[in-house]
Design an enzyme around this catalytic site. Structure first.
Site, short mmCIF file in Angstrom:
data_model
loop_
_atom_site.label_atom_id
_atom_site.label_comp_id
_atom_site.label_asym_id
_atom_site.label_seq_id
_atom_site.Cartn_x
_atom_site.Cartn_y
_atom_site.Cartn_z
N GLY A 106 10.29 37.90 63.61
CA GLY A 106 10.26 38.32 65.01
C GLY A 106 10.84 37.35 66.01
O GLY A 106 10.51 37.40 67.20
N SER A 107 11.74 36.45 65.60
CA SER A 107 12.32 35.49 66.56
C SER A 107 13.13 36.22 67.62
O SER A 107 13.11 35.83 68.79
CB SER A 107 13.17 34.45 65.84
OG SER A 107 14.37 35.01 65.35
N ASN A 108 13.83 37.28 67.27
CA ASN A 108 14.56 38.06 68.29
C ASN A 108 13.59 38.79 69.21
O ASN A 108 13.79 38.82 70.42
CB ASN A 108 15.51 39.06 67.62
CG ASN A 108 16.82 38.42 67.22
OD1 ASN A 108 17.68 38.16 68.06
ND2 ASN A 108 16.96 38.12 65.95
N ARG A 137 8.78 61.51 56.35
CA ARG A 137 8.52 62.94 56.08
C ARG A 137 7.61 63.57 57.13
O ARG A 137 7.31 64.74 57.05
CB ARG A 137 7.90 63.10 54.68
CG ARG A 137 8.97 63.07 53.57
CD ARG A 137 8.38 63.02 52.17
NE ARG A 137 7.85 61.69 51.89
CZ ARG A 137 8.62 60.65 51.58
NH1 ARG A 137 9.93 60.79 51.57
NH2 ARG A 137 8.11 59.47 51.32
N LEU A 196 13.79 46.92 58.76
CA LEU A 196 14.47 47.08 57.47
C LEU A 196 14.40 48.46 56.86
O LEU A 196 14.76 48.66 55.70
CB LEU A 196 13.93 46.03 56.48
CG LEU A 196 14.14 44.58 56.92
CD1 LEU A 196 13.66 43.62 55.83
CD2 LEU A 196 15.60 44.30 57.25
N ASN A 208 20.70 48.28 67.64
CA ASN A 208 20.37 47.37 66.54
C ASN A 208 21.25 46.13 66.64
O ASN A 208 22.35 46.17 67.20
CB ASN A 208 20.64 48.08 65.20
CG ASN A 208 20.39 47.17 64.02
OD1 ASN A 208 19.31 46.63 63.85
ND2 ASN A 208 21.42 46.97 63.19
N HIS A 237 23.03 43.32 64.13
CA HIS A 237 23.36 43.05 62.73
C HIS A 237 23.93 41.63 62.65
O HIS A 237 24.79 41.27 63.48
CB HIS A 237 24.37 44.09 62.21
CG HIS A 237 24.71 43.93 60.77
ND1 HIS A 237 23.82 44.26 59.76
CD2 HIS A 237 25.81 43.44 60.16
CE1 HIS A 237 24.38 43.98 58.59
NE2 HIS A 237 25.58 43.49 58.80
N ASP A 246 24.32 50.80 60.06
CA ASP A 246 25.38 49.94 60.61
C ASP A 246 26.68 50.68 60.90
O ASP A 246 27.77 50.13 60.77
CB ASP A 246 25.66 48.78 59.64
CG ASP A 246 24.40 48.09 59.23
OD1 ASP A 246 24.26 47.72 58.06
OD2 ASP A 246 23.51 47.97 60.09
N GLU A 280 22.26 35.30 68.26
CA GLU A 280 21.42 36.47 68.52
C GLU A 280 20.52 36.22 69.72
O GLU A 280 20.43 37.03 70.64
CB GLU A 280 20.57 36.81 67.30
CG GLU A 280 21.39 37.26 66.11
CD GLU A 280 20.54 37.50 64.88
OE1 GLU A 280 19.49 36.86 64.71
OE2 GLU A 280 20.94 38.38 64.11
N1 LIG Z 1 19.63 55.10 60.87
C1 LIG Z 1 19.76 53.74 60.93
N2 LIG Z 1 18.71 52.97 60.61
C2 LIG Z 1 18.82 51.61 60.67
C3 LIG Z 1 20.04 51.00 61.03
C4 LIG Z 1 21.15 51.85 61.36
O1 LIG Z 1 22.26 51.37 61.73
N3 LIG Z 1 20.97 53.22 61.30
N4 LIG Z 1 20.17 49.61 61.03
C5 LIG Z 1 19.16 48.91 60.22
C6 LIG Z 1 19.22 47.43 60.27
N5 LIG Z 1 20.05 46.96 59.14
C7 LIG Z 1 21.18 46.26 59.45
O2 LIG Z 1 21.46 45.93 60.62
C8 LIG Z 1 19.67 47.21 57.80
C9 LIG Z 1 18.33 47.02 57.44
C10 LIG Z 1 17.92 47.26 56.13
C11 LIG Z 1 18.84 47.70 55.18
C12 LIG Z 1 18.38 48.00 53.79
O3 LIG Z 1 19.17 48.04 52.87
N6 LIG Z 1 17.06 48.21 53.62
C13 LIG Z 1 16.48 48.47 52.29
C14 LIG Z 1 14.95 48.40 52.32
C15 LIG Z 1 14.47 46.98 52.59
C16 LIG Z 1 12.94 46.89 52.66
O4 LIG Z 1 12.27 47.94 52.76
O5 LIG Z 1 12.44 45.74 52.63
C17 LIG Z 1 16.88 49.85 51.77
O6 LIG Z 1 17.16 50.76 52.59
O7 LIG Z 1 16.86 49.99 50.55
C18 LIG Z 1 20.16 47.87 55.53
C19 LIG Z 1 20.59 47.61 56.83
C20 LIG Z 1 17.76 49.41 60.55
N7 LIG Z 1 17.74 50.85 60.37
N1 LIG Z 2 20.71 44.29 58.72
C1 LIG Z 2 19.59 43.98 59.52
C2 LIG Z 2 19.37 42.49 59.58
O1 LIG Z 2 19.71 41.76 58.65
N2 LIG Z 2 18.82 42.05 60.69
C3 LIG Z 2 18.61 40.64 60.88
O2 LIG Z 2 17.28 40.29 60.55
C4 LIG Z 2 16.97 39.08 61.24
C5 LIG Z 2 15.60 39.22 61.85
O3 LIG Z 2 15.20 37.96 62.32
P1 LIG Z 2 13.89 37.86 63.29
O4 LIG Z 2 12.80 38.65 62.60
O5 LIG Z 2 13.61 36.39 63.35
O6 LIG Z 2 14.29 38.46 64.61
C6 LIG Z 2 18.06 38.88 62.31
O7 LIG Z 2 18.97 37.87 61.93
C7 LIG Z 2 18.76 40.22 62.33
O8 LIG Z 2 20.14 40.14 62.68
#
Ligand SMILES: Nc1nc2c(c(=O)[nH]1)N[C@@H](CN(C=O)c1ccc(C(=O)N[C@@H](CCC(=O)O)C(=O)O)cc1)CN2
Ligand SMILES: NCC(=O)N[C@@H]1O[C@H](COP(=O)([O-])[O-])[C@@H](O)[C@H]1O
EC number: 2.1.2.2
Length: 187
Positions: A11-13, A62, A84, A101, A103, A144, A173
């Site tokens: 949660g630093s962001n 769901r 995530l 979001n 990234h 993304d 960030e």
């Molecule tokens: N509909 C959308 N949902 C989310 C987006 C988006 O652009 N459209 N961005 C993500 C954030 N993200 C990258 O920025 C990202 C986060 C997580 C994953 C991922 O592969 N997650 C895993 C599960 C991980 C876990 O549960 O610990 C997975 O789906 O298998 C990819 C990209 C947030 N949501």
């Molecule tokens: N694809 C999604 C992803 O990788 N997001 C990344 O998770 C970190 C969360 O840090 P935080 O919990 O310290 O804010 C951040 O670096 C953010 O860009």
């Protein structure tokens, strides 16, 4: 304008965004939404007396995607900050062009399923890229893929590890995300 921050980790962001808007008159961080019990972001919510909503997979994917709960908190805008799970269509439809979001790379490179946290930085270093950075974008149904709002770059140094690059990315960030949110909300 009430913001909900969605986060899964430290949660630093979220902390920087909360601190940035703490004295704002027209913007309030009204809710922290988290899918990981015990996540650091929940401690930050407690520290700042911000309500936290712990969500579960079944209802999120769901059920109603917690739209009713977000409406009950009068949420106008959703900020993903290290969240995530894939945001489902029901939530995207309820908050059209109101979900963003951050990234930790220069999309469209290094995005998509599996590309989060350290995995992203490891891929950038493995590809021997000379630079990386951050992308702030609107959220659509794919990971993304939504239109880009802002990008900033930083160098990747020859002796960088995923951890040292992550630190540099976090600095970018923390510097840019709150200001980009403010500019978006006030535009
Ligand atoms: N509909 C959308 N949902 C989310 C987006 C988006 O652009 N459209 N961005 C993500 C954030 N993200 C990258 O920025 C990202 C986060 C997580 C994953 C991922 O592969 N997650 C895993 C599960 C991980 C876990 O549960 O610990 C997975 O789906 O298998 C990819 C990209 C947030 N949501
Ligand atoms: N694809 C999604 C992803 O990788 N997001 C990344 O998770 C970190 C969360 O840090 P935080 O919990 O310290 O804010 C951040 O670096 C953010 O860009």
């Amino acid at each position: 304008m009430n913001i909900a921050i969605f986060a899964s980790g430290a949660g630093s962001n979220a902390r920087r965004i909360i601190e940035y808007f703490k004295d704002a008159e027209t913007v309030k961080i009204a809710l922290i939404v988290c899918n990981k019990p015990g996540a650091g972001v929940l401690d930050i919510a407690r520290e700042h007396n911000i309500p936290a909503l712990l969500i579960e997979k079944e209802q999120f994917f769901r059920g109603n995607a917690y739209v009713d709960e977000l409406r009950s908190h009068h949420i106008d805008f959703i900020v993903l900050a290290g969240f995530l799970w894939k945001v489902p269509s029901a939530l995207i439809k309820a908050f059209q062009e109101k979900i963003i979001n951050i990234h930790p790379a220069l999309l469209p490179k290094y995005g998509g399923k599996g590309m989060y946290g350290q995995f992203v930085h490891e891929a950038v270093i493995g590809a021997k890229d000379a630079e990386s950075g951050i992308t702030i974008h609107f959220v659509d149904e794919q990971y993304d893929h939504g239109s880009t709002i802002f990008q900033a770059t930083c160098p990747v140094l020859p002796d960088d590890t995923a951890a040292s690059l992550a630190q540099r990315i976090h600095e970018l960030e923390h510097k840019h995300y709150p200001a980009v949110i403010e500019k978006l909300l006030l535009s």
